[in-house]
Write a protein that holds these residues in place. Structure first.
Motif, PDB file in Angstrom:
ATOM      1  N   UNK A  33      31.634  36.547  36.181  1.00 36.45           N
ATOM      2  CA  UNK A  33      31.964  36.683  37.514  1.00 36.45           C
ATOM      3  C   UNK A  33      31.970  35.264  38.372  1.00 36.45           C
ATOM      4  N   UNK A  34      31.333  34.361  38.049  1.00 31.45           N
ATOM      5  CA  UNK A  34      31.361  33.179  38.787  1.00 31.45           C
ATOM      6  C   UNK A  34      32.753  32.499  38.701  1.00 31.45           C
ATOM      7  N   UNK A  35      33.310  32.530  37.411  1.00 30.63           N
ATOM      8  CA  UNK A  35      34.587  31.954  37.025  1.00 30.63           C
ATOM      9  C   UNK A  35      35.688  32.741  37.755  1.00 30.63           C
ATOM     10  N   UNK A  36      35.560  33.976  37.704  1.00 31.16           N
ATOM     11  CA  UNK A  36      36.344  35.005  38.570  1.00 31.16           C
ATOM     12  C   UNK A  36      36.751  34.847  39.679  1.00 31.16           C
ATOM     13  N   UNK A  37      35.470  34.609  40.506  1.00 30.19           N
ATOM     14  CA  UNK A  37      35.292  34.458  41.822  1.00 30.19           C
ATOM     15  C   UNK A  37      35.829  32.973  42.284  1.00 30.19           C
ATOM     16  N   UNK A  38      35.769  31.998  41.453  1.00 37.11           N
ATOM     17  CA  UNK A  38      36.228  30.694  41.508  1.00 37.11           C
ATOM     18  C   UNK A  38      37.867  30.922  41.629  1.00 37.11           C
ATOM     19  N   UNK A  39      38.147  31.450  40.594  1.00 38.73           N
ATOM     20  CA  UNK A  39      39.776  31.938  40.413  1.00 38.73           C
ATOM     21  C   UNK A  39      40.320  32.504  41.970  1.00 38.73           C
TER      22      UNK A  39
END
Length: 318
Positions: free
Chosen positions: A264-270
């Motif tokens: 979720x952190x990576x998805x949010x960063x994207x």
């Protein structure tokens, strides 16, 4: 960091805590709020298998959070596999990622029993979705039904992947571990060493949905979160709106489909990186100029990613 002096039975509900967040300005170990001021935040924590209630503060990333919890309970930070929010159970929907709500209750899941399992790769996909804790431990977030792994009773959601064919997996990111598993040739017999979370000693003691803190002073609107940034800083930000949440969820689904990871952190960063971008070329350039370039995303993935972002912006995913 000290615990409450009066310990309660670990089978009982936690005591009603004092106001969950204290605001103190000009603290060197504080975090930035939306007004550019320094704010010292205090969170409540507990060991998932049962422990007295603890108070932690002064952290700006996941590794520092683990260290604070470890100091609070006097054990090594390497003992922590992952944390969940507002539930002591191994519930991947409650997994702590890149942000914490200012009223969230943190449960730390510690290392339990190790286990070595021999697996025959009879299909191209093992059926695992892998994530990591942001501090060097990859673990199983989801097991696909009717897959190879689903037929092995000793492998469970939450298990940390410690070694693969004798090779240490500690310190590797989730996508690296997923690729190693994917690259195992069909028909190969291999050994995986897992470490399961320490089993819970209490039934259902987490904070109830109707917060016991209601009626007491809390910080902000209740929709603000402590957000861990890639640069190691932490800031207080407003919660994403519904369109943003739908977009982030869709991006996470793409990560799972293309790479076998859930982050979720990576998805949010994207999602945040796409702000202000008007086409897939601009997004691809932004990714190439960020720390995300190490993932080596394919053109096909970027096109699908941009499609998900535009669908979310237009409200087609909400």
């Amino acid at each position: 960091m000290s615990l409450f002096k009066k310990k309660t039975s670990k089978y009982a509900s936690p005591p009603v805590p004092p106001p969950p967040v204290e605001e103190v300005h000009n603290q060197s170990n504080g975090v930035d709020n939306n007004n550019g001021q320094k704010t010292q935040l205090v969170f409540h924590c507990q060991q998932a298998q049962g422990s007295p209630l603890g108070l932690i503060s002064g952290f700006a990333n996941v590794k520092e959070l683990y260290q604070k919890i470890a100091d609070c309970y006097d054990f090594p930070p390497e003992d922590i596999l992952f944390c969940t929010l507002n539930s002591h159970k191994v519930d991947m929907k409650k997994l702590l990622g890149g942000q914490i709500g200012l009223e969230d209750f943190i449960f730390a899941h510690r290392k339990g029993r190790p286990k070595e399992i021999e697996i025959v790769k009879t299909e191209d996909s093992l059926g695992l979705t892998i994530t990591d804790n942001g501090a060097g431990y990859s673990f199983i977030k989801r097991i696909k039904e009717h897959s190879i792994v689903s037929r092995i009773p000793h492998i469970e959601v939450g298990d940390h992947i410690e070694r693969l064919e004798g090779e240490n997996m500690v310190g590797k990111r989730h996508y690296e571990v997923a690729k190693l598993l994917k690259d195992i040739p069909l028909g190969t017999t291999f050994t995986i060493r897992l470490v399961e979370p320490l089993k819970s000693g209490f039934g259902s003691i987490g904070p109830k949905s109707g917060s016991a803190r209601s009626g007491k002073k809390s910080y902000g609107s209740g929709k603000e979160t402590l957000r861990f940034k890639a640069n190691g800083q932490a800031t207080i930000e407003n919660e994403h709106d519904d369109k943003s949440k739908a977009g982030i969820e869709k991006i996470n689904e793409l990560l799972e489909s293309f790479m076998g990871i859930n982050d979720s952190e990576l998805a949010t960063q994207m999602w945040d990186l796409a702000e202000g971008k008007t086409n897939s070329m601009q997004l691809a350039e932004a990714i190439d100029n960020s720390d995300l370039q190490e993932f080596g995303f394919t053109d096909e993935f970027i096109i699908e990613l941009w499609g998900a972002i535009t669908d979310a912006r237009s409200g087609r995913l909400s």
